[in-house]
Scaffold this motif. Structure first.
Motif, mmCIF file in Angstrom:
data_model
loop_
_atom_site.group_PDB
_atom_site.id
_atom_site.type_symbol
_atom_site.label_atom_id
_atom_site.label_comp_id
_atom_site.label_asym_id
_atom_site.label_seq_id
_atom_site.Cartn_x
_atom_site.Cartn_y
_atom_site.Cartn_z
ATOM 1 N N VAL A 1 12.604 8.110 -12.118
ATOM 2 C CA VAL A 1 12.946 8.680 -13.428
ATOM 3 C C VAL A 1 14.294 9.397 -13.355
ATOM 4 C CG1 VAL A 1 12.296 10.399 -15.151
ATOM 5 C CG2 VAL A 1 10.561 8.872 -14.196
ATOM 6 N N GLU A 2 14.524 10.155 -12.280
ATOM 7 C CA GLU A 2 15.779 10.878 -12.130
ATOM 8 C C GLU A 2 16.954 9.915 -11.990
ATOM 9 O OE1 GLU A 2 18.518 13.984 -11.815
ATOM 10 O OE2 GLU A 2 16.475 13.843 -12.629
ATOM 11 N N HIS A 3 16.736 8.822 -11.261
ATOM 12 C CA HIS A 3 17.789 7.819 -11.118
ATOM 13 C C HIS A 3 18.168 7.230 -12.475
ATOM 14 C CE1 HIS A 3 20.047 4.409 -9.463
ATOM 15 N NE2 HIS A 3 19.355 3.635 -10.294
ATOM 16 N N LEU A 4 17.167 6.895 -13.281
ATOM 17 C CA LEU A 4 17.436 6.326 -14.600
ATOM 18 C C LEU A 4 18.109 7.351 -15.513
ATOM 19 C CD1 LEU A 4 14.114 4.342 -15.160
ATOM 20 C CD2 LEU A 4 16.341 3.424 -14.515
ATOM 21 N N PRO B 1 0.815 -1.217 0.000
ATOM 22 C CA PRO B 1 0.000 0.000 0.000
ATOM 23 C C PRO B 1 0.850 1.268 0.000
ATOM 24 C CG PRO B 1 -0.879 -1.589 1.563
ATOM 25 C CD PRO B 1 0.450 -2.122 1.110
ATOM 26 N N GLY B 2 0.556 2.144 -0.939
ATOM 27 C CA GLY B 2 1.259 3.419 -1.007
ATOM 28 C C GLY B 2 2.557 3.395 -1.775
ATOM 29 N N TYR B 3 3.023 2.200 -2.166
ATOM 30 C CA TYR B 3 4.308 2.088 -2.865
ATOM 31 C C TYR B 3 4.172 1.186 -4.088
ATOM 32 C CZ TYR B 3 5.855 4.019 1.569
ATOM 33 O OH TYR B 3 5.994 4.808 2.678
ATOM 34 N N PRO B 4 3.460 1.645 -5.113
ATOM 35 C CA PRO B 4 3.233 0.789 -6.288
ATOM 36 C C PRO B 4 4.495 0.445 -7.055
ATOM 37 C CG PRO B 4 2.558 3.055 -6.725
ATOM 38 C CD PRO B 4 2.853 2.976 -5.259
ATOM 39 N N SER C 1 11.612 -0.523 -8.000
ATOM 40 C CA SER C 1 12.658 0.185 -7.257
ATOM 41 C C SER C 1 13.675 -0.784 -6.673
ATOM 42 C CB SER C 1 12.034 1.025 -6.147
ATOM 43 O OG SER C 1 11.136 1.986 -6.678
ATOM 44 N N LEU C 2 13.202 -1.845 -6.044
ATOM 45 C CA LEU C 2 14.108 -2.829 -5.450
ATOM 46 C C LEU C 2 14.979 -3.489 -6.510
ATOM 47 C CD1 LEU C 2 11.834 -4.583 -2.798
ATOM 48 C CD2 LEU C 2 13.821 -3.146 -2.356
ATOM 49 N N SER C 3 14.407 -3.733 -7.674
ATOM 50 C CA SER C 3 15.179 -4.391 -8.733
ATOM 51 C C SER C 3 16.316 -3.510 -9.234
ATOM 52 C CB SER C 3 14.257 -4.762 -9.899
ATOM 53 O OG SER C 3 13.828 -3.610 -10.608
ATOM 54 N N THR D 1 10.801 4.553 -3.105
ATOM 55 C CA THR D 1 11.151 5.469 -4.186
ATOM 56 C C THR D 1 9.914 5.939 -4.947
ATOM 57 O OG1 THR D 1 13.309 4.410 -4.463
ATOM 58 C CG2 THR D 1 12.503 5.706 -6.309
ATOM 59 N N THR D 2 9.824 7.250 -5.189
ATOM 60 C CA THR D 2 8.690 7.813 -5.929
ATOM 61 C C THR D 2 8.944 7.740 -7.435
ATOM 62 O OG1 THR D 2 9.599 10.056 -5.961
ATOM 63 C CG2 THR D 2 8.288 9.420 -4.033
#
Length: 236
Positions: A112-115, A89-92, A97-99, A106-107
């Motif tokens: 997107v910024e990380h990528l 819940p709250g973290y779709p 993100s974990l992968s 992570t939002t």
């Protein structure tokens, strides 16, 4: 928190997130968040596994982990939609993100910024390992034992051309003169001892991008790269 998640286990996983380097550890991290549902009854890789996976995904359930599969030796397992939207819940984006070695919190903007920044990072040099310590050498099949049909490769959809050993393969290929680099997504269908990439022209259920004519004049091959609109199932 996700279903059956322990706050202590979640905190421990948050500490270890950047160390996730294989599928088993990744599944353990998802389990710590309650985002994996183990299924103990026997499941058929032929259509049934994909049907359960699709139902789970559409209803926002944890990733189904099939512990017993028909038609293959005991010990083979399979996980469905490990890269789909999370049930936490709250973290779709928790699974995605974990992968990528990011916190499950992570939002979208942070992801997107990380990528975006990843493309500017210095490439990591290859690290040599000895044959006796390489994980890929843990199981070696030779001769008649080297058969693809011994693995639980799922038959995903009744209209598919066969069981796909790979449905998320991305091919990055550069034209001979270096003027164009093409990215395409291909599925790989398997037979008893062979696997070969398959590609399709567009249809109502597929999104496809052709190699455009202006690429052909610099040596590009006119192939179709397709992206399926259905969840993936992969052996675990």
């Amino acid at each position: 928190m996700g279903r059956n998640a322990s706050p202590i286990r979640i905190e421990r996983r948050k500490e270890l997130m950047t160390e996730i380097n294989d599928l088993r550890f990744y599944i353990s991290a998802l389990e710590a968040l309650g985002d994996v549902q183990r299924i103990s009854r026997v499941i058929d890789p032929n259509l049934e596994a994909s049907a359960v996976t699709r139902r789970s995904t559409e209803n926002g359930r944890p990733a189904p982990f099939f512990e017993h599969l028909s038609g293959v030796d005991e010990g083979f397992r399979m996980i469905g939609a490990p890269g789909a939207l999370s049930s936490v819940p709250g973290y779709p984006l928790a699974r995605v993100s974990l992968s990528l070695g990011l916190p499950y919190t992570t939002t979208t903007a942070e992801l997107v910024e990380h990528l975006r920044q990843a493309g500017t990072k210095q490439l990591l040099p290859p690290r040599r390992v000895t044959a006796d310590s390489a994980p890929c050498k843990q199981n070696i099949l030779m001769g008649e034992e080297a058969r693809l049909d011994r693995f639980p490769i799922p038959f995903v959809h009744q209209s598919d051309g066969g069981p796909y050993v790979n449905t998320w393969g991305v091919i990055v290929a550069q034209t001979p003169d270096g003027r164009w680099t093409n990215w395409s997504r291909h599925s790989t269908v398997s037979s008893r001892q062979l696997c070969a990439p398959r590609s399709w022209p567009p249809s109502p259920s597929w999104q496809a991008t052709p190699v455009l004519p202006h690429r052909a004049d610099c040596g590009a091959i006119d192939l179709w790269g397709a992206t399926a609109r259905r969840p993936a199932v992969q052996p675990a």
